[in-house]
Design a protein around this motif. Structure first.
Motif, mmCIF file in Angstrom:
data_model
loop_
_atom_site.group_PDB
_atom_site.id
_atom_site.type_symbol
_atom_site.label_atom_id
_atom_site.label_comp_id
_atom_site.label_asym_id
_atom_site.label_seq_id
_atom_site.Cartn_x
_atom_site.Cartn_y
_atom_site.Cartn_z
ATOM 1 N N PRO A 83 77.130 -8.551 3.458
ATOM 2 C CA PRO A 83 78.077 -9.204 4.369
ATOM 3 C C PRO A 83 77.472 -9.526 5.725
ATOM 4 C CG PRO A 83 78.734 -6.925 3.906
ATOM 5 C CD PRO A 83 77.667 -7.283 2.934
ATOM 6 N N LEU A 84 76.572 -8.654 6.231
ATOM 7 C CA LEU A 84 75.905 -8.941 7.503
ATOM 8 C C LEU A 84 74.977 -10.143 7.345
ATOM 9 C CD1 LEU A 84 75.249 -8.266 10.425
ATOM 10 C CD2 LEU A 84 73.569 -6.579 9.589
ATOM 11 N N ALA A 85 74.250 -10.202 6.228
ATOM 12 C CA ALA A 85 73.354 -11.337 5.983
ATOM 13 C C ALA A 85 74.132 -12.648 5.933
ATOM 14 C CB ALA A 85 72.594 -11.122 4.673
ATOM 15 N N LEU A 86 75.296 -12.630 5.322
ATOM 16 C CA LEU A 86 76.111 -13.843 5.237
ATOM 17 C C LEU A 86 76.617 -14.269 6.611
ATOM 18 C CD1 LEU A 86 78.073 -13.005 1.970
ATOM 19 C CD2 LEU A 86 76.456 -14.902 2.280
ATOM 20 N N GLU A 87 76.978 -13.301 7.444
ATOM 21 C CA GLU A 87 77.404 -13.625 8.811
ATOM 22 C C GLU A 87 76.267 -14.276 9.591
ATOM 23 O OE1 GLU A 87 79.911 -11.055 11.313
ATOM 24 O OE2 GLU A 87 79.772 -9.606 9.666
ATOM 25 N N ILE A 88 75.092 -13.666 9.503
ATOM 26 C CA ILE A 88 73.939 -14.199 10.230
ATOM 27 C C ILE A 88 73.542 -15.558 9.668
ATOM 28 C CG2 ILE A 88 71.511 -13.813 10.809
ATOM 29 C CD1 ILE A 88 72.081 -10.811 10.789
ATOM 30 N N PHE A 89 73.650 -15.714 8.354
ATOM 31 C CA PHE A 89 73.342 -17.002 7.729
ATOM 32 C C PHE A 89 74.206 -18.111 8.311
ATOM 33 C CE2 PHE A 89 75.005 -19.894 4.362
ATOM 34 C CZ PHE A 89 73.920 -20.757 4.323
ATOM 35 N N ARG A 90 75.495 -17.885 8.404
ATOM 36 C CA ARG A 90 76.388 -18.931 8.925
ATOM 37 C C ARG A 90 76.089 -19.223 10.392
ATOM 38 N NH1 ARG A 90 80.100 -15.734 5.623
ATOM 39 N NH2 ARG A 90 80.277 -16.817 3.621
ATOM 40 N N TYR A 91 75.706 -18.178 11.128
ATOM 41 C CA TYR A 91 75.317 -18.382 12.525
ATOM 42 C C TYR A 91 74.053 -19.231 12.611
ATOM 43 C CZ TYR A 91 73.121 -17.361 16.997
ATOM 44 O OH TYR A 91 72.482 -17.480 18.211
ATOM 45 N N LYS A 120 58.081 -9.044 -14.716
ATOM 46 C CA LYS A 120 57.834 -10.476 -14.666
ATOM 47 C C LYS A 120 57.419 -10.894 -13.260
ATOM 48 C CE LYS A 120 59.907 -14.915 -15.981
ATOM 49 N NZ LYS A 120 61.100 -15.600 -16.527
ATOM 50 N N THR A 121 56.489 -11.829 -13.174
ATOM 51 C CA THR A 121 56.008 -12.290 -11.873
ATOM 52 C C THR A 121 56.900 -13.399 -11.324
ATOM 53 O OG1 THR A 121 53.710 -11.765 -12.447
ATOM 54 C CG2 THR A 121 54.056 -13.337 -10.655
ATOM 55 N N GLY A 122 57.204 -13.306 -10.025
ATOM 56 C CA GLY A 122 57.992 -14.336 -9.362
ATOM 57 C C GLY A 122 57.524 -14.537 -7.936
ATOM 58 N N GLY A 123 57.984 -15.612 -7.328
ATOM 59 C CA GLY A 123 57.675 -15.856 -5.924
ATOM 60 C C GLY A 123 58.545 -14.978 -5.042
ATOM 61 N N ILE A 124 57.949 -14.415 -3.994
ATOM 62 C CA ILE A 124 58.674 -13.502 -3.123
ATOM 63 C C ILE A 124 59.451 -14.268 -2.057
ATOM 64 C CG2 ILE A 124 58.417 -11.701 -1.360
ATOM 65 C CD1 ILE A 124 56.099 -10.581 -2.936
ATOM 66 N N ASN A 125 60.767 -14.071 -2.055
ATOM 67 C CA ASN A 125 61.619 -14.506 -0.948
ATOM 68 C C ASN A 125 62.039 -13.269 -0.171
ATOM 69 O OD1 ASN A 125 61.436 -17.093 -1.919
ATOM 70 N ND2 ASN A 125 63.634 -17.426 -2.119
ATOM 71 N N VAL A 126 62.089 -13.388 1.134
ATOM 72 C CA VAL A 126 62.423 -12.243 1.978
ATOM 73 C C VAL A 126 63.644 -12.563 2.824
ATOM 74 C CG1 VAL A 126 61.648 -10.708 3.821
ATOM 75 C CG2 VAL A 126 60.026 -11.457 2.072
ATOM 76 N N VAL A 127 64.606 -11.657 2.803
ATOM 77 C CA VAL A 127 65.716 -11.695 3.752
ATOM 78 C C VAL A 127 65.403 -10.643 4.803
ATOM 79 C CG1 VAL A 127 68.192 -11.416 4.102
ATOM 80 C CG2 VAL A 127 67.343 -12.433 1.978
ATOM 81 N N ASP A 128 65.003 -11.087 5.973
ATOM 82 C CA ASP A 128 64.625 -10.182 7.059
ATOM 83 C C ASP A 128 65.650 -10.323 8.181
ATOM 84 O OD1 ASP A 128 63.515 -8.626 8.987
ATOM 85 O OD2 ASP A 128 61.666 -9.786 9.210
ATOM 86 N N LEU A 129 66.598 -9.405 8.242
ATOM 87 C CA LEU A 129 67.682 -9.507 9.211
ATOM 88 C C LEU A 129 67.221 -9.217 10.637
ATOM 89 C CD1 LEU A 129 70.734 -8.013 7.274
ATOM 90 C CD2 LEU A 129 69.856 -10.358 7.359
ATOM 91 N N ALA A 130 65.968 -8.780 10.803
ATOM 92 C CA ALA A 130 65.427 -8.625 12.157
ATOM 93 C C ALA A 130 65.131 -9.973 12.795
ATOM 94 C CB ALA A 130 64.165 -7.772 12.122
ATOM 95 N N GLU A 158 72.212 -14.174 -2.836
ATOM 96 C CA GLU A 158 71.248 -14.922 -3.628
ATOM 97 C C GLU A 158 71.474 -16.427 -3.578
ATOM 98 O OE1 GLU A 158 72.975 -12.373 -4.695
ATOM 99 O OE2 GLU A 158 71.491 -10.791 -4.987
ATOM 100 N N LYS A 159 72.593 -16.863 -3.004
ATOM 101 C CA LYS A 159 72.874 -18.286 -2.875
ATOM 102 C C LYS A 159 72.409 -18.856 -1.535
ATOM 103 C CE LYS A 159 74.837 -18.652 -6.907
ATOM 104 N NZ LYS A 159 74.173 -19.425 -8.000
ATOM 105 N N ILE A 160 71.912 -17.996 -0.671
ATOM 106 C CA ILE A 160 71.425 -18.460 0.629
ATOM 107 C C ILE A 160 70.051 -19.103 0.446
ATOM 108 C CG2 ILE A 160 70.705 -17.774 2.943
ATOM 109 C CD1 ILE A 160 72.672 -15.452 2.771
ATOM 110 N N PRO A 161 69.883 -20.372 0.786
ATOM 111 C CA PRO A 161 68.564 -21.015 0.661
ATOM 112 C C PRO A 161 67.555 -20.397 1.631
ATOM 113 C CG PRO A 161 70.323 -22.649 0.825
ATOM 114 C CD PRO A 161 70.932 -21.327 1.185
ATOM 115 N N CYS A 162 66.340 -20.258 1.156
ATOM 116 C CA CYS A 162 65.276 -19.679 1.976
ATOM 117 C C CYS A 162 64.343 -20.773 2.494
ATOM 118 C CB CYS A 162 64.487 -18.646 1.179
ATOM 119 S SG CYS A 162 65.402 -17.103 0.921
#
Length: 352
Positions: free
Chosen positions: A23-31, A300-310, A57-61
């Motif tokens: 929920p904090l990530a979603l708030e910051i995302f909209r900001y 399985k190998t994948g590309g790393i996406n990071v959500v860094d709230l800092a 997971e729906k937030i574009p990086c």
């Protein structure tokens, strides 16, 4: 207290696996979708309505390459410092504009101490030669903070003074009770390991010596698998485990591995893995509602996406060029290398 300060206070209070992260990530995302011009344009080009995004997971990086060619900031900021990547000759360096150094200092120290305990338990010897040659390295700035807070007059940085470093290391292990953290860029630790030095004295101090590599060949040496690097270092320094730090200019949070190659992210940071050929599709993970029993993404190998709230003053949602995999319980991740067409970076290691 303004909105940014409220966000930062919330980030500081996050615990491991905190249910409040999403929920904090979603708030910051909209900001940031509104207050970050670069990210706002990125979302517009993707035809994303921020108000309709309801899951992490729906937030574009944003690809971290944007930090090379654009000023990625959210809202009005007063720049206190600029962290800049080292890159290689002829490459464009990434620039991260920092407006709250105390916030970064506090979080980076908190992240380290969560894994390793108080920095006052350590003497810190930093072997970061190419980073020390410039004052814009986020790694050097972070380690300076660790050294300051260690309250050890024997802690310090070393450029090329290997003899002095080893003399200090031996003296600290023999004459003090603190642990010693030898933290170095990978090529410098390998140079030390392959040099003509007598390191037999280290045999007696495995329980008090922590060797931590921060990645980085910088074109100075042939790229190696992380496992190969760790084998060389562990044999040379007479220790079973080589620790690692995962961070980059574009991130204000870090992750640490205590010697098994699996990184544990700080509470302000979450790692997701995207399909290699589809940047908008994630591999299944616990956060996507799967279980260990039915998930097919383990290993399985994948590309790393990071959500860094800092990254409240820049962008919290970043698509890196690193490749990784999840541990079986999805609590940790491993860095396997980088995409073939990406720039050489400090954490570059070959893909297995």
């Amino acid at each position: 207290m303004n909105l940014k300060d409220e966000f930062k206070a919330a980030v500081i209070s996050l615990k491991e696996d905190d249910p409040g992260f999403e929920p904090l990530a979603l708030e910051i995302f909209r900001y940031q979708a509104e207050q970050n011009p670069i990210y706002k344009a990125f979302l517009k080009n993707l035809d994303i309505d921020p108000l309709k995004v309801s899951h992490l997971e729906k937030i574009p990086c944003l690809p971290i390459s944007f930090f090379k060619n654009h000023t990625v900031v959210s809202g009005q900021i007063e720049v206190q410092h600029i962290f800049e990547s080292s890159g290689t000759t002829g490459s464009q360096n990434a620039r991260h504009y920092i407006s709250d150094l105390p916030f970064y200092e506090f979080l980076s120290l908190k992240s380290f101490e969560k894994i390793y305990g108080s920095v006052t338990d350590y003497h810190i010897l930093a072997l970061l030669p190419n980073y020390l040659e410039r004052d814009s390295s986020s790694l050097v700035y972070m380690v300076k903070g660790f050294i300051y807070n260690s309250f050890s007059t024997d802690s310090g940085f070393y450029l090329d003074e290997i003899g002095e470093l080893l003399y200090r290391l031996k003296s600290l292990l023999q004459n003090t009770s603190r642990k010693v953290l030898l933290m170095g860029v990978t090529f410098a630790l390998l140079d030390l390991a392959e040099g003509d030095f007598n390191l037999d004295f280290l045999r007696k101090y495995e329980d008090r010596l922590v060797i931590m590599e921060t990645g980085g060949m910088k074109g100075r040496r042939k790229e190696l698998l992380r496992e190969e690097v760790h084998q060389i270092l562990s044999e040379t320094f007479f220790t079973q485990k080589i620790h690692s730090e995962y961070g980059m200019t574009e991130l204000l949070s870090q992750a640490y591995s205590t010697g098994d190659g699996w990184f544990q992210a700080s509470p302000s940071m979450k790692v997701l893995l995207r399909e290699i050929n589809d940047p908008f599709t994630y591999l299944p993970s616990f956060s996507l509602g799967t279980t260990k029993a039915n998930s097919k993404s383990y290993g399985k190998t994948g590309g790393i996406n990071v959500v860094d709230l800092a990254n409240i003053d820049s962008c919290c949602f970043l698509e890196t060029q690193d490749l990784g995999s999840f541990s079986e319980d999805y609590s940790k991740f491993k860095v396997l290398g980088r995409f073939d067409n990406s720039d050489v970076r400090g954490c570059n290691l070959m893909v297995m």
